[in-house]
Design a protein around this motif. Structure first.
Motif, PDB file in Angstrom:
ATOM      1  N   LEU A   9       2.555  10.533   5.653  1.00  0.00           N
ATOM      2  CA  LEU A   9       2.560   9.082   5.844  1.00  0.00           C
ATOM      3  C   LEU A   9       3.979   8.538   5.991  1.00  0.00           C
ATOM      4  O   LEU A   9       4.203   7.576   6.729  1.00  0.00           O
ATOM      5  N   ARG A  10       4.914   9.153   5.298  1.00  0.00           N
ATOM      6  CA  ARG A  10       6.299   8.670   5.346  1.00  0.00           C
ATOM      7  C   ARG A  10       6.953   8.862   6.714  1.00  0.00           C
ATOM      8  O   ARG A  10       8.004   8.301   6.966  1.00  0.00           O
ATOM      9  N   THR A  11       6.342   9.624   7.603  1.00  0.00           N
ATOM     10  CA  THR A  11       6.873   9.734   8.969  1.00  0.00           C
ATOM     11  C   THR A  11       6.609   8.449   9.745  1.00  0.00           C
ATOM     12  O   THR A  11       7.290   8.172  10.723  1.00  0.00           O
ATOM     13  N   ASP A  12       5.638   7.651   9.276  1.00  0.00           N
ATOM     14  CA  ASP A  12       5.266   6.404   9.961  1.00  0.00           C
ATOM     15  C   ASP A  12       5.630   5.133   9.199  1.00  0.00           C
ATOM     16  O   ASP A  12       5.739   4.074   9.797  1.00  0.00           O
ATOM     17  N   ARG A  13       5.773   5.245   7.881  1.00  0.00           N
ATOM     18  CA  ARG A  13       5.954   4.046   7.058  1.00  0.00           C
ATOM     19  C   ARG A  13       6.612   4.382   5.738  1.00  0.00           C
ATOM     20  O   ARG A  13       6.586   5.533   5.315  1.00  0.00           O
ATOM     21  N   SER A  14       7.135   3.373   5.110  1.00  0.00           N
ATOM     22  CA  SER A  14       7.686   3.520   3.770  1.00  0.00           C
ATOM     23  C   SER A  14       6.546   3.261   2.788  1.00  0.00           C
ATOM     24  O   SER A  14       5.917   2.202   2.833  1.00  0.00           O
ATOM     25  N   ILE A  15       6.284   4.244   1.942  1.00  0.00           N
ATOM     26  CA  ILE A  15       5.152   4.120   1.021  1.00  0.00           C
ATOM     27  C   ILE A  15       5.463   4.894  -0.252  1.00  0.00           C
ATOM     28  O   ILE A  15       6.116   5.943  -0.207  1.00  0.00           O
ATOM     29  N   ALA A  16       4.986   4.385  -1.375  1.00  0.00           N
ATOM     30  CA  ALA A  16       5.260   5.006  -2.673  1.00  0.00           C
ATOM     31  C   ALA A  16       4.209   6.062  -3.007  1.00  0.00           C
ATOM     32  O   ALA A  16       3.046   5.953  -2.614  1.00  0.00           O
ATOM     33  N   TYR A  17       4.635   7.057  -3.756  1.00  0.00           N
ATOM     34  CA  TYR A  17       3.733   8.118  -4.226  1.00  0.00           C
ATOM     35  C   TYR A  17       2.556   7.509  -4.970  1.00  0.00           C
ATOM     36  O   TYR A  17       1.405   7.897  -4.755  1.00  0.00           O
ATOM     37  N   THR A  18       2.844   6.550  -5.857  1.00  0.00           N
ATOM     38  CA  THR A  18       1.771   5.967  -6.670  1.00  0.00           C
ATOM     39  C   THR A  18       0.743   5.224  -5.816  1.00  0.00           C
ATOM     40  O   THR A  18      -0.434   5.171  -6.167  1.00  0.00           O
ATOM     41  N   THR A  19       1.185   4.655  -4.707  1.00  0.00           N
ATOM     42  CA  THR A  19       0.246   3.969  -3.807  1.00  0.00           C
ATOM     43  C   THR A  19      -0.729   4.973  -3.204  1.00  0.00           C
ATOM     44  O   THR A  19      -1.945   4.758  -3.198  1.00  0.00           O
ATOM     45  N   VAL A  20      -0.190   6.085  -2.701  1.00  0.00           N
ATOM     46  CA  VAL A  20      -1.052   7.117  -2.105  1.00  0.00           C
ATOM     47  C   VAL A  20      -1.966   7.711  -3.167  1.00  0.00           C
ATOM     48  O   VAL A  20      -3.165   7.920  -2.933  1.00  0.00           O
ATOM     49  N   MET A  21      -1.442   7.962  -4.351  1.00  0.00           N
ATOM     50  CA  MET A  21      -2.231   8.509  -5.444  1.00  0.00           C
ATOM     51  C   MET A  21      -3.390   7.560  -5.788  1.00  0.00           C
ATOM     52  O   MET A  21      -4.531   8.000  -5.969  1.00  0.00           O
ATOM     53  N   THR A  22      -3.104   6.269  -5.864  1.00  0.00           N
ATOM     54  CA  THR A  22      -4.143   5.285  -6.181  1.00  0.00           C
ATOM     55  C   THR A  22      -5.207   5.239  -5.094  1.00  0.00           C
ATOM     56  O   THR A  22      -6.404   5.206  -5.383  1.00  0.00           O
TER      57      THR A  22
END
Length: 136
Positions: free
Chosen positions: A32-45
């Motif tokens: 996902l980080r290749t397309d956007r800035s996103i936190a680990y906890t967001t993906v985990m949730t």
């Protein structure tokens, strides 16, 4: 009937469906980080929510989980289409309208699908009649 996936849920499920193997939160995050800035906890949730909703199953591996889809993208899409169609008070008119909006590629996909259904032994004989292999 499944509710439509949210935008981020759909992005995550798309990757999991494409990979077609058990994945970790970290793997999805890195992709996902290749397309956007996103936190680990967001993906985990999001992945935990998809597990709670029955879209992903998970198995613990060390301190992390490996997630895999419970069903296919095709099954999800078919369920959404069936749900939308069930709201119609005139299913035949709804199908006419739906077919009228199709691209040539989509029309060909419908033809291909009907061939597969017929090869599997289901025959669409007349309106309201559908016979399977055991009903002949």
């Amino acid at each position: 009937m499944p509710r439509p996936l949210g935008e981020l849920e759909d992005v995550v499920m798309t990757r999991v469906w494409q990979w077609n193997r058990p994945v970790t939160v970290r793997e999805v995050l890195e992709d996902l980080r290749t397309d956007r800035s996103i936190a680990y906890t967001t993906v985990m949730t999001v992945m935990d929510n998809l597990h709670q909703k029955g879209w992903l199953r998970r198995e613990q591996e060390g301190r992390a989980y490996r997630y895999e889809p419970v069903s296919t993208r095709a099954a999800y899409s078919a369920a959404l289409m069936n749900e939308a169609w069930s709201y119609s008070d005139n299913p035949a008119a709804t199908l006419v309208e739906f077919y009228g909006r199709m691209t040539p590629e989509q029309v060909e996909a419908v033809r291909d699908a009907l061939r597969v259904v017929q090869l599997s032994g289901v025959h669409l004989d007349a309106p309201g009649e559908m016979r399977g292999p055991s009903e002949r």
